[in-house]
Each structure stands twice: as structure tokens, then as C-alpha cells.
Design an enzyme around this catalytic site. Structure first.
Site, PDB file in Angstrom:
ATOM      1  N   CYS A 149      38.012  43.541  39.894  1.00 40.99           N
ATOM      2  CA  CYS A 149      39.268  44.274  40.094  1.00 40.99           C
ATOM      3  C   CYS A 149      39.141  45.429  41.080  1.00 40.99           C
ATOM      4  O   CYS A 149      40.149  45.905  41.606  1.00 40.99           O
ATOM      5  CB  CYS A 149      39.784  44.795  38.757  1.00 40.99           C
ATOM      6  SG  CYS A 149      39.897  43.519  37.493  1.00 40.99           S
ATOM      7  N   HIS A 182      44.756  49.783  40.583  1.00 39.61           N
ATOM      8  CA  HIS A 182      44.628  48.374  40.211  1.00 39.61           C
ATOM      9  C   HIS A 182      45.709  48.047  39.194  1.00 39.61           C
ATOM     10  O   HIS A 182      45.911  48.764  38.208  1.00 39.61           O
ATOM     11  CB  HIS A 182      43.242  48.101  39.625  1.00 39.61           C
ATOM     12  CG  HIS A 182      43.165  46.802  38.896  1.00 39.61           C
ATOM     13  ND1 HIS A 182      43.595  45.611  39.447  1.00 39.61           N
ATOM     14  CD2 HIS A 182      42.735  46.496  37.634  1.00 39.61           C
ATOM     15  CE1 HIS A 182      43.421  44.644  38.562  1.00 39.61           C
ATOM     16  NE2 HIS A 182      42.909  45.148  37.463  1.00 39.61           N
ATOM     17  N   ASN A 220      48.207  40.796  36.388  1.00 36.05           N
ATOM     18  CA  ASN A 220      46.905  41.274  36.858  1.00 36.05           C
ATOM     19  C   ASN A 220      46.322  40.224  37.789  1.00 36.05           C
ATOM     20  O   ASN A 220      45.911  39.149  37.360  1.00 36.05           O
ATOM     21  CB  ASN A 220      45.983  41.507  35.663  1.00 36.05           C
ATOM     22  CG  ASN A 220      44.619  42.052  36.052  1.00 36.05           C
ATOM     23  OD1 ASN A 220      44.194  41.933  37.197  1.00 36.05           O
ATOM     24  ND2 ASN A 220      43.920  42.642  35.103  1.00 36.05           N
TER      25      ASN A 220
END
Length: 315
Positions: A113, A241, A271
């Protein structure tokens, strides 16, 4: 040593959209449950015939077009990804082939990430050192392909996509457009976010990640601003993020960027790991929500419990 800047951005998402109501027909969940816990409403999901390098190439092509550059103008391709199936040719090499590039250096970075902000820093350092002049930096992931679709705590999070940035040297006398990176990790907590096994499956210790992110990351993010010589109040945008809205909002508040636009692309994209920051930033710029020249804090965190951030000047 010269400075660098982001010349242009681009993003791409697969056409298929999976809503919370769609998920409710697949696993024991509901729109209310997902929205209240992670803030996600939809996510884009790539098919088996859409590999990671295809998503990356689409985003890269858009960034090149926005920069007014041809593929042959690029002398390095960096792709941040943790979901490519094959090890060789790597994703960057396949992107270069898809785009018809000449002979660029090609490297993949796997910092999950936090991958894009690591790759952006690598591009900045490479150009400053004179080892490249124009770098295509891409974050691309197919997170839905590695989800456990029987686990309602994780499968509701995941989406697919790609975001790209073209990094170039600044002109003489021009202020750098990419600030110093601050990066690191918490090795002893590395198993809190995992992509393991054959075939690989995404798993995480949600509460541990939430506590770490909301308590440990805000002071680190403020140090990123200090290194760049800006105060949080001067930021025009904060692009964290896109992990979970319940992480993004409190972290952004604790940073103190009271005048900034806060990226909330997680609501419509889920995500997307390394793709989340460049994709969210590209959308903000494309919609005109952040003006050209505004300072934006980019801050990636997650897999390996790693983090990296820098302040950039929006193209």
C-alpha cells in the site's frame, strides 16, 4: 543536482463495478454494515483477462498524453505492485512493451500500500542523480483477485485500478515539485497485513492496523511537511492511502491540514493498494478540486507496516 516535479497524472479503472448490495448477495454483509465500518460504497473489479500490466499501461498512457510526451521519451518505468502473477518479465517491462517504448530501465517495487510513494521517491532520487531524465511511475494492483470472498471483514475492502505520474527534472531556477521523502517500517508488526500462500490471499489484523495508523502516523505525516518546509495549514490537498474512511478521516484531522481537500476516493474505489494514491490524486486534479501548483501531502502506509510520504506540487 536538479530538482524534480510531476508533469502529469493519469488513472484507469476496470469497467465492472461491484456495489455493496452486490456483495450482500455473495457474503453475509449489508450496505449499512460496510458503509458504517469502512465507508466504501463501490469498487471496480478487473476480469481474469485484464492483468495488472494492462491496467498499469492504460493509466501510464493517459499520464503520457497529459504530459504531451511520447512513449519513446521515457527512459525509466517504475511500477509499484504486489499483485502481479508472473515474476519475469516484470510488470514494468510489460508496460513498456504495451506502450511501445524504446529501451527504458524497468523495475517493479513491492511495498504494497505504500508502493507508489516509495516509487515516486525512487524516481525523484534517480532523476536528481542524473541516471534518468523522464520517469513513468505507476501504482497498479488487482486486490480483488487475491481476496478471500468468504471473509466479510476483508473482501468488502478490495478493488482494482491503476494510477500514474510522469516525473521530470525541473527547469533551472524552478523550485522542486517533489519534496524529501520520509519512509520507514515497523518490522515486528509486519504480519498485521499479509498477502501469502499459493495462490496468494490477502489478510490483515484490522484492529491492530487501525490503532497503528490512527495513533502513530499523524506525527510522521507532520514531519513530512516539516521536511518539505510547509505547514499542514498550507496544504491544498491530503492524499492518504485509501484504506478505510475510518482511518483516513481521523488521520487527516490529526495532521491539522484544515484548509486541504481530503481525498476520499475509497468510497467509490475501495482499497486498491499501490494504485490508491495516484488514482485519488489524478481524480482530484482532473476534476479541478485542487489547483495547479497547490501543495499536496501524499502518504502511503500499510503492507509490511511500511510507510512513505512526501509533499508534491500538483501539475
Amino acid at each position: 543536482m536538479t530538482g524534480t516535479r510531476i508533469a502529469a497524472l493519469g488513472h484507469y479503472q476496470p469497467a465492472k463495478v461491484l456495489t455493496n448490495h452486490d456483495l450482500a448477495a455473495m457474503v453475509d454483509t449489508s450496505d449499512e454494515w460496510i458503509t458504517s465500518r469502512v465507508g466504501i460504497k463501490t469498487r471496480h473489479v478487473a476480469g481474469p483477462d485484464e492483468p495488472v500490466d494492462e491496467l498499469a499501461a492504460h493509466a501510464g498512457a493517459k499520464a503520457l498524453a497529459a504530459a504531451g510526451l511520447a512513449p519513446a521519451d521515457i527512459d525509466m518505468v517504475l511500477v509499484a505492485t504486489s499483485t502481479a502473477i508472473d515474476r519475469s518479465p516484470n510488470t514494468a517491462a510489460r508496460v513498456a512493451a504495451r506502450l511501445g517504448m524504446g529501451s527504458p530501465a524497468v523495475m517493479d517495487l513491492n511495498v504494497v500500500c505504500a508502493g507508489f510513494t516509495h516509487a515516486l521517491a525512487t524516481a525523484d532520487h534517480t532523476v536528481r542523480a542524473g541516471a534518468a531524465s523522464r520517469v513513468l511511475v505507476i501504482g497498479a494492483d488487482k486486490m480483488a483477485a487475491i481476496g478471500d470472498w468468504t471473509d466479510r471483514t476483508t473482501c468488502v475492502l478490495l478493488g482494482d485500478g491503476a494510477g500514474a505520474a510522469v516525473v521530470v527534472a525541473t527547469e533551472p531556477g524552478e523550485e522542486p515539485g517533489i519534496g524529501p521523502v520520509l519512509w520507514g517500517s515497523v518490522p515486528e508488526m509486519g504480519r498485521a497485513v499479509r498477502i501469502e500462500g499459493t495462490p496468494p490471499v490477502f489478510a490483515q489484523e484490522g484492529q491492530s492496523v487501525y490503532r497503528w495508523a490512527t495513533t502513530q502516523l499523524p506525527p510522521i505525516a507532520r514531519k513530512v511537511c516539516e521536511r518539505a518546509g510547509v505547514t499542514p495549514e498550507e496544504l491544498g490537498a491530503v492524499v492518504l492511502h485509501q484504506a478505510n474512511l475510518r482511518i483516513i478521516e481521523p488521520v487527516a484531522q490529526k495532521i491539522g491540514a484544515v484548509n486541504a481537500v481530503i481525498a476520499r476516493d475509497v468510497v467509490e474505489s475501495g482499497n486498491t493498494s499501490a494504485a490508491s494514491i495516484p488514482m485519488a490524486l489524478s481524480k482530484l486534479v482532473a476534476r479541478g478540486e485542487v489547483p495547479s501548483g497547490a501543495s499536496a501531502l501524499l502518504f502511503g502506509f500499510g503492507g509490511n507496516l511500511s510507510y512513505a510520504g512526501q509533499v508534491i506540487r500538483c501539475p
